[in-house]
Write an enzyme that holds these catalytic residues in place. Structure first.
Site, mmCIF file in Angstrom:
data_model
loop_
_atom_site.group_PDB
_atom_site.id
_atom_site.type_symbol
_atom_site.label_atom_id
_atom_site.label_comp_id
_atom_site.label_asym_id
_atom_site.label_seq_id
_atom_site.Cartn_x
_atom_site.Cartn_y
_atom_site.Cartn_z
ATOM 1 N N HIS A 1 0.666 35.230 1.160
ATOM 2 C CA HIS A 1 -0.208 35.802 0.136
ATOM 3 C C HIS A 1 -0.004 35.113 -1.216
ATOM 4 O O HIS A 1 -0.963 34.863 -1.950
ATOM 5 C CB HIS A 1 0.080 37.308 0.040
ATOM 6 C CG HIS A 1 -0.564 37.971 -1.135
ATOM 7 N ND1 HIS A 1 0.157 38.357 -2.242
ATOM 8 C CD2 HIS A 1 -1.856 38.298 -1.394
ATOM 9 C CE1 HIS A 1 -0.659 38.909 -3.132
ATOM 10 N NE2 HIS A 1 -1.890 38.884 -2.651
ATOM 11 N N GLU B 1 -1.839 31.949 -1.253
ATOM 12 C CA GLU B 1 -3.279 32.218 -1.422
ATOM 13 C C GLU B 1 -3.627 32.278 -2.924
ATOM 14 O O GLU B 1 -4.606 31.691 -3.378
ATOM 15 C CB GLU B 1 -3.651 33.518 -0.707
ATOM 16 C CG GLU B 1 -5.097 33.959 -0.919
ATOM 17 C CD GLU B 1 -5.195 35.432 -1.258
ATOM 18 O OE1 GLU B 1 -5.669 35.754 -2.368
ATOM 19 O OE2 GLU B 1 -4.780 36.278 -0.415
ATOM 20 N N HIS B 2 -2.804 32.974 -3.699
ATOM 21 C CA HIS B 2 -3.039 33.024 -5.156
ATOM 22 C C HIS B 2 -2.951 31.627 -5.771
ATOM 23 O O HIS B 2 -3.751 31.249 -6.614
ATOM 24 C CB HIS B 2 -1.988 33.914 -5.832
ATOM 25 C CG HIS B 2 -2.320 35.376 -5.790
ATOM 26 N ND1 HIS B 2 -2.353 36.144 -6.929
ATOM 27 C CD2 HIS B 2 -2.634 36.194 -4.775
ATOM 28 C CE1 HIS B 2 -2.652 37.392 -6.607
ATOM 29 N NE2 HIS B 2 -2.824 37.454 -5.296
ATOM 30 N N GLU C 1 0.648 43.069 -8.680
ATOM 31 C CA GLU C 1 -0.226 43.498 -7.578
ATOM 32 C C GLU C 1 0.516 44.439 -6.642
ATOM 33 O O GLU C 1 -0.013 45.461 -6.202
ATOM 34 C CB GLU C 1 -0.749 42.276 -6.804
ATOM 35 C CG GLU C 1 -1.707 42.664 -5.680
ATOM 36 C CD GLU C 1 -2.304 41.465 -4.948
ATOM 37 O OE1 GLU C 1 -2.036 40.312 -5.356
ATOM 38 O OE2 GLU C 1 -3.039 41.692 -3.967
#
Lengths: 447, 438
Positions: free
Chosen positions: A67, A70-71, A147
């Site tokens: 993840h 991905e950022h 997040e």
């Protein structure tokens, strides 16, 4: 190249109309799969690249790296400034984003269909030429920690989910949170991200899905132009995650938190997912979740616990068929105010036991079958939704043929199939039961 | 062709923005109701969107939450069917009917296969004009509403919304949560619910749009079938109200690791000639995507949040400019200061020519992409009617965006963005953030 007409409803003799969807698929020489779905109603296209890499493929101790990467994919490349990708999409009136699941990482843009080539040129660029600076990595690590705080730390229900998954999966990485454990996220580095990127971002590990107002030949020509020149990663090995042992004991988790306003009980069972050329168990589980928890007024749990016994304000059953290795089947009850979690769980157990004795109401079964079939018509309204179906399937071990067979497999499920799979899946030793409660309730329970 | 098209070339292509290509017809039913229609016969189903103006703002002060509870009961028994029979009828047709309630509207979104048009219309008609409101259903749905109110009471996002609404709108219906309070919902009677139904669902406040496999004549007949039995008039609408939250920062203590913030100040009416300038300015400040100033300053440069945005609220009886974000307790004070500085910069310096051009490119390019899917288009059409736009609005809207000049934008920026009136509501345990108001 194979050109297929996807006729999802033709084989059924009932009154429902037939409808066909044009889907084309091919594989580039470097191994990149391509799926094109035509929808010419509006001059819009959704361009998606799905990588067959997700949270369950992370190295031990690096939870959250899929993840995090991905950022970071929105930062600078050889030819693009940090943030330029999204800036160009916005200048073209488009929207873009990305998501990570346990089994896939996907990047998508929704733009006017004449901008497809531009999207491909940028997506191809960041498949190979990502640059990362320590500054960007440090700032973005703060963002993913924010997040996590927003999605998990601030939500007791999400904390319970994490604890339940960790208890349910004893060996498979599905038990590790997708966003990562906080202490491991804090230690993720630029080198962790780049090594994950170099190992897994390659055309032979990717699926291109284009859905919208496009001609398949044009899309394939553009794909060859932009993605075709990228070399395959020859070091890529087949995905093999640690598998679950035979479970021997039911597990229980209780999460007590001041911030719980509405307590509930839920139970998750390990369940099979769709498998290539073997989708019937998953199809039966789709029916089982509808039968037990579809709508309150007609489902087994809703009728019994909400309507007849009035001990619940809501009930649910959930199942997601698209996972690479294993899925979960979930049941839950939000008890009425004066009902304890213990009583709610006992009522849930009693209802499941009764379901095994009385079986399935044939009229309810037929209604569910009709609705599942109609959903295929309604699904044609969203090119993006159709694109997601193919992207999810092709990154979880399924083929285009499996996607096309799925409506038929669903329609051929019988009540006996559902009971068989229910007996197999709904076993206490395969489950974790979670209670979400507030501290004052915990005291009451102790007394 | 180049791997990357140079940005200049992209700008040239975009000098001719796409236009929304929907052909909107106006349909008047034999019974005198009007709807907007887009025929789309390629998929055999219809999306029908019906909205009643008023919504939860029609609640009587002594019956808070009545409209909300009422809307949850419409399909819990109607037309001589109990809840189970109604749901079974819906499922037999594979029709979906969803009722939703907002501050200004009660919405009915339905989706049905072409061949089930009339039978589906009868179900919607029964729910709207002949709901049972039987005691068992009232108690069941009341229990659900109370459970959701208890969940809201310990959710920092919801607490922040409620604090801001109360601060901005006081005793006006906008000052309260639409679902009511535990006390008010517990006290609601069947009479309160019937009154809420009579107040909210009437022909004088209905807006209708249909998109899909249906002709104008078929839609005319369907409208009368669905809405023909409704009363002509409902309750008078509430008065206008100004956004009047005290400026500054308030802190509501709540034990959680990440503080939640909402910000707000007075806004601008959609009928104001400057609204398009305001809309562009808000896009630059805090619109969706990664490009806005707030996303750049708060997230991209400093990593202070996962997401931050601002939005123009153009409710029927008020206007506001609001925003929201979440930040770890230790860093909330820094984030608030960054947002305050952005507000000041926008008010004093306005935007640049480049920012204005980029926002126009985004907005004009994105607009035609919204018309995607029957259900989505039906929602847009009904929204346009409620906002008072003409049917040709989709064809002229981009021209109106493009017509905003830098001079206009910066005049409006100085008026719209009011750092001296900006209110932050923070819920959490922010370190070193001093409350300046209650």
């Amino acid at each position: 190249m194979k050109r297929l007409i996807f006729a999802c409803l033709m084989t059924f003799a009932t009154a429902l109309p037939s409808f066909s969807q044009e889907v084309t698929n091919t594989v580039l020489d470097n191994g990149m799969e391509v799926v094109v779905i035509e929808d010419h109603r509006a001059p819009v296209v959704v361009h998606m690249v799905w990588y067959k890499i997700g949270g369950a493929d992370e190295p031990l101790g690096k939870s959250g790296i899929a993840h995090f990467l991905e950022h970071l994919m929105f930062k600078a490349t050889d030819d693009m400034e940090s943030g330029e990708f999204s800036e160009v999409v916005a200048e073209n009136g488009g929207s873009d984003n990305a998501f990570t699941s346990y089994d896939a990482t996907a990047y998508f843009q929704r733009v006017a269909s004449d901008r497809l080539g531009l999207m491909m040129s940028m997506e191809a660029e960041r498949m190979t030429d990502l640059l990362l600076t320590e500054d960007h990595v440090a700032t973005e690590r703060d963002v993913i920690l924010e997040e996590r705080a927003q999605r998990v730390e601030n939500r007791p229900g999400a904390l319970l989910n994490e604890q339940m998954s960790a208890a349910l999966f004893m060996n498979h990485p599905y038990g590790i949170p997708l966003i990562g454990w906080q202490h491991e996220m804090e230690g993720l580095t630029r080198e962790d991200a780049l090594s994950f990127y170099r190992d897994f971002y390659a055309p032979n590990n990717a699926v291109l899905v284009v859905a919208g107002d496009v001609e398949p030949d044009d899309v394939i020509a553009l794909a060859k132009e932009h993605y075709g020149p990228i070399d395959a990663n020859e070091r890529l090995s087949p995905r093999a995650r640690p598998l679950e042992p035979v479970p021997r004991a039911p597990r229980r988790v209780t999460l007590t938190d001041e911030r719980v306003g509405t307590p509930y009980v839920m139970r998750n069972y390990i369940a099979p997912a769709r498998r290539s050329e073997d989708q019937s168990e998953a199809a039966a589980l789709v029916f089982l979740s509808e039968i037990l928890g579809g709508s309150s007024a007609t489902s087994v749990l809703g009728q019994a616990l909400e309507f007849d016994q009035k001990i619940a304000v809501s009930t649910w059953a959930g199942y997601s068929a698209d996972m690479l290795d294993l899925s979960q089947f979930s049941l839950g009850v939000v008890p009425a105010q004066d009902v304890t979690l213990e009583a709610a769980e006992a009522a849930l157990d009693a209802e499941i036991a009764r379901f095994f004795e009385t079986g399935i109401d044939p009229e309810q079964f037929e209604r569910i079958k009709t609705r599942i079939r109609a959903n295929d018509i309604y699904a044609q309204d969203s090119a993006r939704g159709l694109g997601n179906r193919y992207g999810r399937a092709l990154t979880t071990g399924l083929t285009v043929a499996d996607v096309e067979a799925w409506p038929d497999v669903l329609q051929s499920v019988t009540p006996e199939d559902v009971m068989t799979v229910a007996r197999k899946v709904l076993q206490p030793t395969h489950s974790v039961t979670g209670w979400l409660m507030a501290p004052d309730m915990a005291e009451e329970t102790v007394q | 062709m180049n791997r990357l098209i140079p940005a200049l070339f992209v700008l040239l292509i975009l000098a001719l923005p796409a236009r929304a290509e929907v052909d909107i017809q106006e349909v008047t039913s034999p019974g005198g109701l009007t709807a907007w229609l887009v025929e789309e016969h390629s998929i055999p189903f219809v999306a029908l969107e019906i909205r009643f103006r008023g919504g939860a703002s029609l609640d009587d002060p002594e019956a808070q939450g009545a409209t909300y509870l009422m809307s949850g009961l419409l399909e819990e028994g109607a037309g001589g069917m109990n809840a189970r029979e109604f749901t079974e009828a819906k499922e037999n047709l594979a029709t979906s009917i969803d009722f939703d309630i907002y501050g200004d509207t009660l919405t009915v979104s339905s989706r049905f296969l072409t061949e089930n048009r009339e039978a589906s219309g009868d179900l919607v008609a029964a729910a709207l004009s002949d709901p049972a409101f039987d005691d068992a259903a009232i108690e069941r749905v009341r229990g659900q509403v109370l459970a959701s109110l208890r969940a809201r009471a310990t959710d920092p996002q919801d607490i922040a919304r409620d604090v801001m609404a109360r601060a901005a709108y006081g005793d006006h219906p906008y000052g309260r949560y639409i679902g009511g309070t535990e006390d008010s919902v517990t006290a609601l009677t069947r009479d309160d619910i019937v009154t809420a139904w009579q107040n909210a669902i009437a022909r004088d406040r209905v807006y209708i749009a249909a998109v899909g496999d249906i002709t104008p004549d078929q839609l005319g007949a369907l409208m009368d079938r669905v809405l023909g039995d409704l009363p002509e008039t409902g309750k008078a609408f509430p008065p206008e109200v100004e956004f009047a939250a005290a400026p500054g920062v308030s802190v509501t203590a709540f034990d959680t690791p990440q503080s939640v913030a909402r910000l707000g100040q007075p806004g601008m009416e959609i009928s104001n000639p400057d609204f398009f300038a305001a809309y562009i300015l808000n896009t630059i400040m805090g619109g969706s995507g990664f490009e806005s100033r707030l996303m750049q300053e708060v997230r991209e440069k400093r990593g202070l949040t996962y997401g931050i945005g601002s939005f123009l609220v153009d409710s029927d009886y008020t206007e506001a400019l609001m925003g929201s974000f979440s930040t770890m307790n230790a860093r909330m004070s820094e984030a608030v200061a960054v947002v305050q500085e952005e507000w000041r910069r926008m008010a004093e310096e306005g935007v640049t020519e480049d920012e204005l051009a980029a926002a126009k490119l985004y907005l004009t390019g994105a607009y035609p992409l919204r018309f995607d899917g029957n259900s989505r288009i039906a929602e847009l059409l009904v929204g346009m009617q409620m906002d008072g736009y003409d049917r040709d609005y989709p064809k002229t809207r981009n021209d109106r965006v493009n017509a905003v000049t830098l001079e206009e934008a910066n005049r409006v920026a100085a008026e719209l963005f009011q750092p001296e009136n900006l209110r932050f509501v923070v819920v959490g345990q922010p370190d070193g953030l001093d409350a300046t108001t209650e």
